[in-house]
Design an enzyme around this catalytic site. Structure first.
Site, PDB file in Angstrom:
ATOM      1  CD  GLU A 255      -2.938  -1.085   0.406  1.00  0.00           C
ATOM      2  OE1 GLU A 255      -3.293   0.016  -0.042  1.00  0.00           O
ATOM      3  OE2 GLU A 255      -3.443  -2.163   0.046  1.00  0.00           O
ATOM      4  CB  CYS A 294      -2.292   7.014   2.038  1.00  0.00           C
ATOM      5  SG  CYS A 294      -3.650   6.090   2.754  1.00  0.00           S
TER       6      CYS A 294
END
Ligand code: NAP
Length: 522
Positions: A255, A294
């Site tokens: 990720e 993010c």
């Protein structure tokens, strides 16, 4: 205070003084983190020899019940966690809630999901294929727990949610977790694990926490293990390139970072409800967690007819945001996590400014004294405008991990979609439009490049969960630059920790394995 590591049933302190954790508002040292001199392979040995069997004794439903008890322990101590998040991460109450309540929420969600799975410990996919002329030989697919360890390396911005969303799914699958929080905010993760170990009656060896150096942990991986990494694409590249990771055969989920976008459709009339919804979401991207999410919006694609009004509306809103020490009750936005992150963000803004015009930000906010501005890791919400997004490069490639958003105009939605995919694959994109046909076209164009798409029209209104917010029901992760990983998405997340095996045999065999509780599609 020294933050140690928890493994093999005990807390262990590193041999050196370690890395200081600071309050980003004033640089006061809060604690030290160190794992030097610790035999980290013991964490893996213990998780394999004790954690795996102790989890294997529990059914899916029983594992769900443990997750519920973990959530209850965390709820009990929530106020202390909010205080740690304020001191160590510069979080406002709202910022802390996203991480802490987000972590508790994800545990509760998976507790309920696991409890519904009942007493079984494996899955058999419904449906079978006949592989011979006579109906005596068939194939079905079964899912079993991988007998390994889930190494979970997390980013600094989610010391709670990032840890629990990964632990929860490994736990249900029956796989012990070795968690490595980012050093700069490891205090909160350590405090939570300390409380859970002391009060939640978790199976021995099911959760370990290593605070300190990450690289030696990767060397401990073997074939049945997995590594779920969350962080920058630079560190992700190091991990992908590790010979040991490649040779071990361990599963890898990445990720990483991304240049997430939002598209404001031409039908978002200036001053209308859709326009207001878009402004609200962009302002959140410039203030919540000081832009350190993010999934945050980094690029705003706005129809050229609307851009001037949108720019003015966002600039007016962000000029009213009160910035400062989140200890103050009137403070809406705190600092970045530390001075290094602030410097990295400023460096990124400098790169973007070669291709953009400054609309607002990049100066001392009126709510901050000169002294606080100099010693704190603050950045004012920074709004940029790029007038030539097709010719620009940095605006599509440089992630400023802070409160910075770039506006770009487009003429057609095809052009907007083409600009968005210049990001090379992202975690999330959103669309603000009442035109369902245009939105569906964008979904088709953007879908392959994103892990999640959020389409807001006036019927959704304010009821949406937010562009950056990851819901456990939905998959999280994105293709390409975003890491090509996938987490959560309800029980789909269990796939990472289980092995699907094609099983060929007679109907008698399948009858023996199959029951109402094992029949399940992951
Ligand atoms: P980072 O510097 O890449 O660090 C991430 C983690 O990797 C930390 O725990 C770090 O440990 C560890 N690490 C460092 N070097 C390593 C190595 N050689 N081998 C193995 N692990 C290593 O990222 P960050 O600054 O903490 O986080 C910010 C970034 O994460 C942003 O780019 C953001 O977009 C991204 N992010 C992505 C997601 C997502 O879900 N896609 C979520 C949150 C954040 P130390 O702290 O001890 O160095």
């Amino acid at each position: 205070m020294k933050i140690g590591s928890y493994f093999a049933g005990a807390w262990h302190a590193g041999k050196r003084s370690g890395q200081p954790l600071v309050n980003p508002v004033n640089q006061n040292v809060l604690a030290h983190v160190d794992s030097s001199g610790l035999d980290l392979s013991r964490a893996f040995d213990y998780a394999r020899s004790v954690g795996l069997p102790s989890l294997a004794e529990l059914s899916f439903a029983e594992r769900g019940a443990v997750l519920k008890s973990i959530a209850e322990v965390l709820i009990k101590h929530r106020d202390r966690y909010v205080e740690i998040a304020r001191l160590n991460s510069g979080n406002t109450a709202r910022d802390a809630s996203i991480d802490i309540d987000g972590g508790i929420g994800v545990l509760k969600f998976y507790a309920r999901a696991a409890e519904r799975l009942g007493k079984s410990k494996l899955f058999i996919e419904p449906g079978q294929d006949q592989l011979a002329k006579e109906p005596v030989f068939f194939s079905r697919h079964i899912w079993n727990t991988r007998p390994g360890v889930a190494l979970q390396i997390n980013a600094f911005n989610f010391p709670s949610w990032g840890m629990w969303e990964k632990v929860a799914t490994a736990f249900i699958a029956g796989v012990p977790s070795v968690v490595k929080p980012a050093t700069s905010t490891a205090w909160l993760s350590a405090e939570m694990v300390g409380d859970v170990v002391a009060e939640a009656n978790i199976p021995a060896g099911s959760i370990s926490l290593i605070c300190g150096q990450a690289a030696p942990l990767v060397e401990c991986l073997s074939a049945m293990d997995s590594l779920a990494f969350t962080g920058s694409s630079g560190t992700a590249l190091l991990i992908r390139g590790s010979l040991h990771v490649l040779e071990s055969g361990a599963r890898l989920n990445i990720e990483a970072d991304s240049l997430n976008s939002t598209v404001i459709g031409p039908d978002a009339a200036v001053g209308g409800p859709l326009f207001a919804l878009a402004v609200r979401e962009i302002v959140k991207a410039l203030s919540v967690k000081a832009g350190q999410l993010c999934t945050n919006i980094r690029r705003v694609l706005v129809h050229e007819s609307i851009l001037p009004a949108l720019q003015d509306a966002v600039a007016a809103e962000i000029s009213r945001i009160t910035i400062g020490d989140p200890a103050g009750s009137d403070i809406q936005m705190g600092p970045l996590v530390n001075l290094q992150q602030r410097d990295a963000a400023l460096e990124g803004i400098t790169k973007l400014s070669k291709e953009t015009k400054l609309v607002a930000g990049a100066a001392r906010p009126h709510t901050l004294s000169e002294a606080d501005w100099l010693r704190g890791a603050f950045i004012a919400p920074t709004l940029l405008r790029c007038d030539d997004p097709s010719g620009a490069e940095n605006v599509h490639h440089v992630e400023v991990f802070g409160p910075c958003v770039t506006l770009m105009s487009y003429r057609t939605l095809t052009e907007a979609a083409a600009l968005i995919v210049r990001g090379g694959g992202s975690l999330a994109a959103s669309v603000f439009s009442n035109d369902a046909e245009a939105a569906a076209d964008l979904v088709a164009a953007l879908g392959p490049w994103h892990g999640r798409l959020l389409v807001i029209d006036e019927t959704v209104g304010k009821n949406h969960t937010g562009h950056p917010i990851v819901m456990p029901q939905c998959v999280h992760g994105g293709p390409g630059r975003a890491g090509s990983g996938e987490e959560q998405g309800g029980l789909r997340a269990l796939r990472f920790h289980m092995q699907r095996t094609a099983l060929q045999g007679s109907p008698q065999l399948f009858q023996r394995l199959s029951s109402a509780e094992t029949e399940f599609t992951l």
